[in-house]
Scaffold this active site. Structure first.
Site, PDB file in Angstrom:
ATOM      1  N   ARG A 113       0.232 -32.587  34.857  1.00  0.00           N
ATOM      2  CA  ARG A 113       0.543 -31.156  34.903  1.00  0.00           C
ATOM      3  C   ARG A 113       0.696 -30.679  36.347  1.00  0.00           C
ATOM      4  O   ARG A 113       1.660 -29.987  36.685  1.00  0.00           O
ATOM      5  CB  ARG A 113      -0.561 -30.370  34.191  1.00  0.00           C
ATOM      6  CG  ARG A 113      -0.311 -28.864  34.077  1.00  0.00           C
ATOM      7  CD  ARG A 113      -1.521 -28.228  33.384  1.00  0.00           C
ATOM      8  NE  ARG A 113      -1.329 -26.824  33.084  1.00  0.00           N
ATOM      9  CZ  ARG A 113      -1.577 -25.821  33.925  1.00  0.00           C
ATOM     10  NH1 ARG A 113      -2.003 -26.094  35.159  1.00  0.00           N
ATOM     11  NH2 ARG A 113      -1.399 -24.562  33.556  1.00  0.00           N
ATOM     12  N   HIS A 196       4.165 -20.181  34.680  1.00  0.00           N
ATOM     13  CA  HIS A 196       4.246 -19.512  33.375  1.00  0.00           C
ATOM     14  C   HIS A 196       5.575 -18.775  33.204  1.00  0.00           C
ATOM     15  O   HIS A 196       5.627 -17.656  32.714  1.00  0.00           O
ATOM     16  CB  HIS A 196       3.045 -18.578  33.164  1.00  0.00           C
ATOM     17  CG  HIS A 196       1.745 -19.309  33.203  1.00  0.00           C
ATOM     18  ND1 HIS A 196       1.353 -20.149  32.190  1.00  0.00           N
ATOM     19  CD2 HIS A 196       0.789 -19.373  34.152  1.00  0.00           C
ATOM     20  CE1 HIS A 196       0.182 -20.688  32.515  1.00  0.00           C
ATOM     21  NE2 HIS A 196      -0.181 -20.247  33.698  1.00  0.00           N
TER      22      HIS A 196
END
Length: 309
Positions: A113, A196
């Site tokens: 990630r 995001h």
């Protein structure tokens, strides 16, 4: 009902966790993190400079290791949560603490990630901006009016009066100007890119692929997912964590959902007090606790023991 909250990147500072290195559970987690992630986490905690600790990869590893280590220490001392909630990166910490992933696989996922998000930032630079005093509707209107042909989306619903937008740098600049022109205050976040948001699509794909390789277990307590403020389900692990990378963090909605289910105490497990501050704005009746230093750990355990008598 007690909720353990796990912070994301951003509150890290040199020396964080150094006073907890003699706690066996913390030392064990740091050792696993070091082996999997390729850095000496204990040395980073003890001796890391501001530049080293603030490095995006180092910060994520240290933040997660400290949070999970403290959670394990609390469990070992008989202090248990009935639910868990992570903020962005903290979602992985929460899943490890709730035994949905082994430490080795959790830190392997964190590595994928972190690296894939860093690569996405290099390939297409972005930025994030906090709209102070904004309602959800205010923020969504700013995104609609200022995006034009660029990416601009709501990224974090932090608390009443604080929504963060994320996107291309030029779109963020238009949003800043529009918000100032409306007589409102805001703050550019010290973020490496447009987290995001759709600009993280490649990282989302990498997380999905890694999740498919892992061995998942049903969490021992409900872990509230950032993407929909609902309890995490193992069958949806890859989809949930992949979508989280490109979707807004619904922290305000998650805390409200937990409060509606009977949560009365929120313990921020890890360094800092950012999440406690947000909870105070979301639910003023909730009790808030910080557990990120040795003194805070001992005090919380002692208070819990006293409450059992």
């Amino acid at each position: 009902m007690t909720v353990f909250m796990f912070p994301g990147q951003g509150a890290q500072k040199p020396g964080m966790g150094a006073d907890l290195l003699e706690v066996p559970e913390v030392a064990q987690v740091f050792e696993v993190a070091s082996d999997v992630c390729g850095i000496d986490v204990a040395a980073l905690s003890r001796e890391g400079t501001a530049e080293q600790v603030n490095d995006a990869y180092n910060a994520q590893v240290l933040t997660t290791a400290l949070s999970v280590g403290v959670a394990h220490a609390l469990e070992a001392k008989g202090v248990h949560a009935q639910a868990a909630l992570g903020f962005s990166l903290g979602q992985i910490s929460a899943l490890m603490a709730a035994d949905a992933l082994s430490l080795e696989e959790g830190f392997a996922l964190l590595g994928v990630r972190a690296r894939s998000m860093a690569q996405a930032c290099e390939e297409r630079p972005g930025a994030m901006y906090a709209l102070l005093g904004a309602t959800h509707e205010d923020a969504e209107k700013v995104c609609k009016e200022c995006a034009q042909d660029d990416v601009l989306v709501c990224a974090n619903y932090n608390a009443p009066g604080q929504v963060v937008v994320s996107g291309d740098v030029v779109a963020i600049e238009r949003a800043e100007q529009a918000w100032r022109d409306a007589g409102k205050r805001g703050a550019r976040l010290n973020a490496a890119g447009a987290f995001h948001s759709p600009l993280m699509a490649a990282a989302s794909d990498a997380v999905r692929a890694k999740c498919a390789e892992l061995t998942w277990r049903q969490p021992c307590v409900p872990v509230i997912c950032n993407t929909d403020a609902q309890a995490f389900e193992v069958a949806q692990a890859a989809d949930r964590l992949a979508r989280q990378v490109v979707s807004p963090v619904l922290f305000e909605q998650s805390v409200a959902a937990l409060a509606a289910q009977g949560a009365t105490e929120f313990a921020e497990v890890g360094f800092g007090a950012v999440l406690n501050g947000l909870v105070r704005r979301i639910d003023k009746s909730a009790s808030r606790v910080r557990v990120g230093t040795l003194d805070e750990l001992n005090a919380y355990v002692a208070a819990a023991d006293e409450g059992k008598e």
